[in-house]
Scaffold this motif. Structure first.
Motif, PDB file in Angstrom:
ATOM      1  N   PHE A  18     -79.781 -37.561  66.621  1.00  0.00           N
ATOM      2  CA  PHE A  18     -78.398 -37.918  66.967  1.00  0.00           C
ATOM      3  C   PHE A  18     -78.304 -38.356  68.419  1.00  0.00           C
ATOM      4  N   GLN A  19     -78.930 -37.590  69.324  1.00  0.00           N
ATOM      5  CA  GLN A  19     -78.890 -37.944  70.745  1.00  0.00           C
ATOM      6  C   GLN A  19     -79.619 -39.258  71.015  1.00  0.00           C
ATOM      7  N   MET A  20     -80.594 -39.583  70.190  1.00  0.00           N
ATOM      8  CA  MET A  20     -81.342 -40.831  70.354  1.00  0.00           C
ATOM      9  C   MET A  20     -80.639 -42.024  69.720  1.00  0.00           C
ATOM     10  N   GLY A  21     -79.622 -41.761  68.886  1.00  0.00           N
ATOM     11  CA  GLY A  21     -78.985 -42.856  68.151  1.00  0.00           C
ATOM     12  C   GLY A  21     -79.835 -43.320  66.987  1.00  0.00           C
ATOM     13  N   MET A  22     -80.600 -42.411  66.414  1.00  0.00           N
ATOM     14  CA  MET A  22     -81.545 -42.727  65.339  1.00  0.00           C
ATOM     15  C   MET A  22     -80.957 -42.320  63.993  1.00  0.00           C
ATOM     16  N   ASN A  23     -81.330 -43.064  62.948  1.00  0.00           N
ATOM     17  CA  ASN A  23     -80.865 -42.750  61.597  1.00  0.00           C
ATOM     18  C   ASN A  23     -81.385 -41.372  61.188  1.00  0.00           C
ATOM     19  N   GLN A  24     -80.502 -40.525  60.690  1.00  0.00           N
ATOM     20  CA  GLN A  24     -80.882 -39.172  60.319  1.00  0.00           C
ATOM     21  C   GLN A  24     -81.889 -39.139  59.163  1.00  0.00           C
ATOM     22  N   LYS A  25     -81.939 -40.187  58.350  1.00  0.00           N
ATOM     23  CA  LYS A  25     -82.835 -40.212  57.200  1.00  0.00           C
ATOM     24  C   LYS A  25     -84.264 -40.591  57.579  1.00  0.00           C
ATOM     25  N   GLU A  26     -84.457 -41.106  58.785  1.00  0.00           N
ATOM     26  CA  GLU A  26     -85.796 -41.514  59.211  1.00  0.00           C
ATOM     27  C   GLU A  26     -86.573 -40.305  59.729  1.00  0.00           C
ATOM     28  N   PRO A  27     -87.793 -40.100  59.239  1.00  0.00           N
ATOM     29  CA  PRO A  27     -88.605 -38.975  59.729  1.00  0.00           C
ATOM     30  C   PRO A  27     -89.093 -39.228  61.150  1.00  0.00           C
ATOM     31  N   ILE A  28     -89.365 -38.142  61.860  1.00  0.00           N
ATOM     32  CA  ILE A  28     -89.739 -38.245  63.258  1.00  0.00           C
ATOM     33  C   ILE A  28     -90.805 -37.207  63.565  1.00  0.00           C
ATOM     34  N   THR A  29     -91.699 -37.527  64.486  1.00  0.00           N
ATOM     35  CA  THR A  29     -92.698 -36.581  64.952  1.00  0.00           C
ATOM     36  C   THR A  29     -92.815 -36.706  66.469  1.00  0.00           C
ATOM     37  N   LEU A  30     -93.109 -35.593  67.137  1.00  0.00           N
ATOM     38  CA  LEU A  30     -93.185 -35.559  68.595  1.00  0.00           C
ATOM     39  C   LEU A  30     -94.643 -35.496  69.027  1.00  0.00           C
ATOM     40  N   THR A  31     -94.983 -36.279  70.040  1.00  0.00           N
ATOM     41  CA  THR A  31     -96.371 -36.363  70.499  1.00  0.00           C
ATOM     42  C   THR A  31     -96.642 -35.527  71.747  1.00  0.00           C
ATOM     43  N   ASP A  32     -95.609 -35.181  72.508  1.00  0.00           N
ATOM     44  CA  ASP A  32     -95.819 -34.369  73.702  1.00  0.00           C
ATOM     45  C   ASP A  32     -96.175 -32.933  73.310  1.00  0.00           C
ATOM     46  N   GLU A  33     -96.871 -32.252  74.196  1.00  0.00           N
ATOM     47  CA  GLU A  33     -97.236 -30.860  73.983  1.00  0.00           C
ATOM     48  C   GLU A  33     -96.683 -30.016  75.127  1.00  0.00           C
ATOM     49  N   LEU A  34     -96.317 -28.785  74.787  1.00  0.00           N
ATOM     50  CA  LEU A  34     -95.738 -27.904  75.806  1.00  0.00           C
ATOM     51  C   LEU A  34     -96.723 -27.636  76.935  1.00  0.00           C
ATOM     52  N   ALA A  35     -98.004 -27.622  76.624  1.00  0.00           N
ATOM     53  CA  ALA A  35     -99.008 -27.326  77.651  1.00  0.00           C
ATOM     54  C   ALA A  35     -99.037 -28.401  78.735  1.00  0.00           C
ATOM     55  N   ASN A  36     -98.568 -29.610  78.384  1.00  0.00           N
ATOM     56  CA  ASN A  36     -98.614 -30.714  79.342  1.00  0.00           C
ATOM     57  C   ASN A  36     -97.309 -30.897  80.105  1.00  0.00           C
ATOM     58  N   VAL A  37     -96.298 -30.085  79.782  1.00  0.00           N
ATOM     59  CA  VAL A  37     -95.012 -30.189  80.475  1.00  0.00           C
ATOM     60  C   VAL A  37     -95.120 -29.460  81.807  1.00  0.00           C
ATOM     61  N   GLU A  38     -94.809 -30.169  82.881  1.00  0.00           N
ATOM     62  CA  GLU A  38     -94.949 -29.588  84.219  1.00  0.00           C
ATOM     63  C   GLU A  38     -93.679 -28.827  84.603  1.00  0.00           C
ATOM     64  N   VAL A  39     -93.825 -27.533  84.739  1.00  0.00           N
ATOM     65  CA  VAL A  39     -92.742 -26.688  85.258  1.00  0.00           C
ATOM     66  C   VAL A  39     -93.375 -25.817  86.333  1.00  0.00           C
TER      67      VAL A  39
END
Length: 449
Positions: free
Chosen positions: A229-250
């Motif tokens: 929804f935040q991306m403006g993407m069709n809800q029926k389209e499947p999605i996968t995320l490529t980022d990993e938490l280990a690579n997020v810099e905090v």
């Protein structure tokens, strides 16, 4: 021919099945790709872009007032009831003191003309051009503000999915470990080394953990829906995320805010532009006291006749032409501009107060977001250590039970503590990621990386 036709048909079916699989394949997004997708497809960004185009069109409209204004007009009419005028009767040999109605208007009249005017000087027009350009800058900054808000919303939704997925992986590992332990305990019961109560306790724990995993699966599904929804993407389209938490810099080292400039915050920059517009508004009102000068010209012809056919004959038309300068000098407007100036000065003063208030608000946000991230990172480190201890306790409890020196209840308690530690860890991780986004927004660096 039948063989060729079958091969052709099979080829088409193969292409269609491949296309169907391609259409159903989930789209992969990193956080940056998700943000870029949102900045192209979100409806809010499209509205903001249209507002920018409207502002540019407004500049063109204002400029048009200073260009030549040309109009062409023509009219032909039938005076089916001609207007009469009273004249003294004695003009026509009648008695004095009486009046007779006389018609001077012919039955058909016509006129045609072309007129043009060119503005030579108008102080308000010149100020208006500057204000239009400033207004365009304002619309661009408002577009940038929308982009920052969308970046914030997509980032938080993306991190929500990542944390939920990581938590599901841990739950899956816990279920697998508990399933193995349950099967071993059942076998130990059959061999007389464990009681049915031990099996029942592990079964209850396994079932509760399985329900918790199902809840997490539904939470991931809802989180993905929010992200799309935040991306403006069709809800029926499947999605996968490529980022990993280990690579997020905090990192705690990035909490420090140095050499901060208020203009880095788009909200502050917008207020600065509104202050400039308020200043131009005062100048525009004062420019209304200046004279206005314009060049005017007209050329055309008139016709009058009792026969309609005379309209088409050029000889029956009388030409006219005019060119001249028009000067308008304001003398007294009932103090209208005086009160308009007072209002504009107060609006400018309010704009300056707004800037001061925003500075104070930004200072508070910087301190608050910095403190929140520091606290979140400390809590995250503490929960990480707690989770590691809980994992070790659960591992030792399992070994002790299998060697017959530990109780089944000890394992249950250890598994419960482990799940609680894992839940607290991922809650702390989520808080740290959200605090990181808030700090980036507070420093005006969100979306610039």
């Amino acid at each position: 021919m039948k063989t060729i036709f079958k091969l052709f048909l099979l080829t088409l079916l193969g292409f269609s099945s491949v296309a169907g699989r391609a259409q159903n394949a989930p789209q992969a997004f990193s956080l940056k790709q998700a943000i870029d997708y949102a900045l192209q497809n979100q409806e809010r960004i499209k509205i903001a872009q249209n507002e920018t185009k409207i502002a540019n069109a407004r500049i063109g409209e204002i400029r048009s007032f200073g260009l030549p204004q040309v109009n062409i007009g023509a009219e032909v009419g039938n005076n089916f009831i001609p207007q009469s005028t009273f004249l003294p009767a004695e003009i026509f040999g009648g008695p004095a003191g009486q009046f007779l109605p006389v018609e001077f208007t012919p039955k058909y009249t016509g006129s045609a003309a072309i007129s043009a005017s060119q503005l030579l000087f108008d102080g308000s027009y010149l100020i208006g051009l500057k204000a239009a350009s400033t207004f365009s800058q304002l619309s661009q900054k408002q577009l940038q503000q929308t982009e920052i808000e969308i970046t914030e919303q997509v980032s938080k939704a993306y991190y929500t999915v990542l944390v939920s997925q990581a938590r599901r992986e841990l739950l899956t590992a816990n279920l697998s470990r508990l399933d193995t332990l349950l099967k071993q305990t059942i076998q130990m019961q059959k061999n007389g080394f464990a009681e049915k109560l031990d099996v029942d306790r592990l079964t209850v724990t396994y079932n509760n953990l399985n329900i918790e995993q199902q809840k997490t699966d539904r939470l991931i599904e809802l989180s993905e829906m929010l992200l799309k929804f935040q991306m403006g993407m069709n809800q029926k389209e499947p999605i996968t995320l490529t980022d990993e938490l280990a690579n997020v810099e905090v990192d705690l080292n990035k909490v420090k805010v140095e050499n901060f400039n208020y203009a880095n915050r788009i909200e502050y920059s917008i207020l600065e532009t509104q202050r400039d517009l308020a200043t131009l508004d005062i100048r525009n009102i004062k420019a209304g006291y200046y004279p206005k000068l314009a060049l005017n010209a007209r050329y055309g012809g008139n016709m009058a006749n009792n026969l309609f056919s005379a309209v088409t004959k050029p000889d029956n038309w009388l030409s006219f032409g005019y060119v001249g300068l028009g000067l308008q000098i304001p003398v007294f407007d009932g103090l209208s501009k005086h009160y308009q100036t007072q209002q504009a000065k107060l609006r400018l003063e309010n704009a300056k107060h707004g800037l001061k208030l925003t500075e104070q608000s930004i200072d508070l946000q910087l301190n608050s977001s910095s403190a929140n991230l520091t606290n979140a990172l400390q809590q995250l480190e503490s929960q990480k250590q707690t989770m590691a201890l809980a994992e070790d306790i659960a591992r030792v409890s399992k070994i002790k039970f299998q060697e017959g020196v530990g109780s089944n209840l000890e394992i249950i308690n250890a598994e419960t503590d482990l799940r609680e530690a894992q839940t607290n860890y991922y809650a702390a991780l989520f808080d740290a990621l959200i605090a990181k986004v808030d700090l980036d927004k507070a420093t005006g660096t969100l979306g610039q990386k």
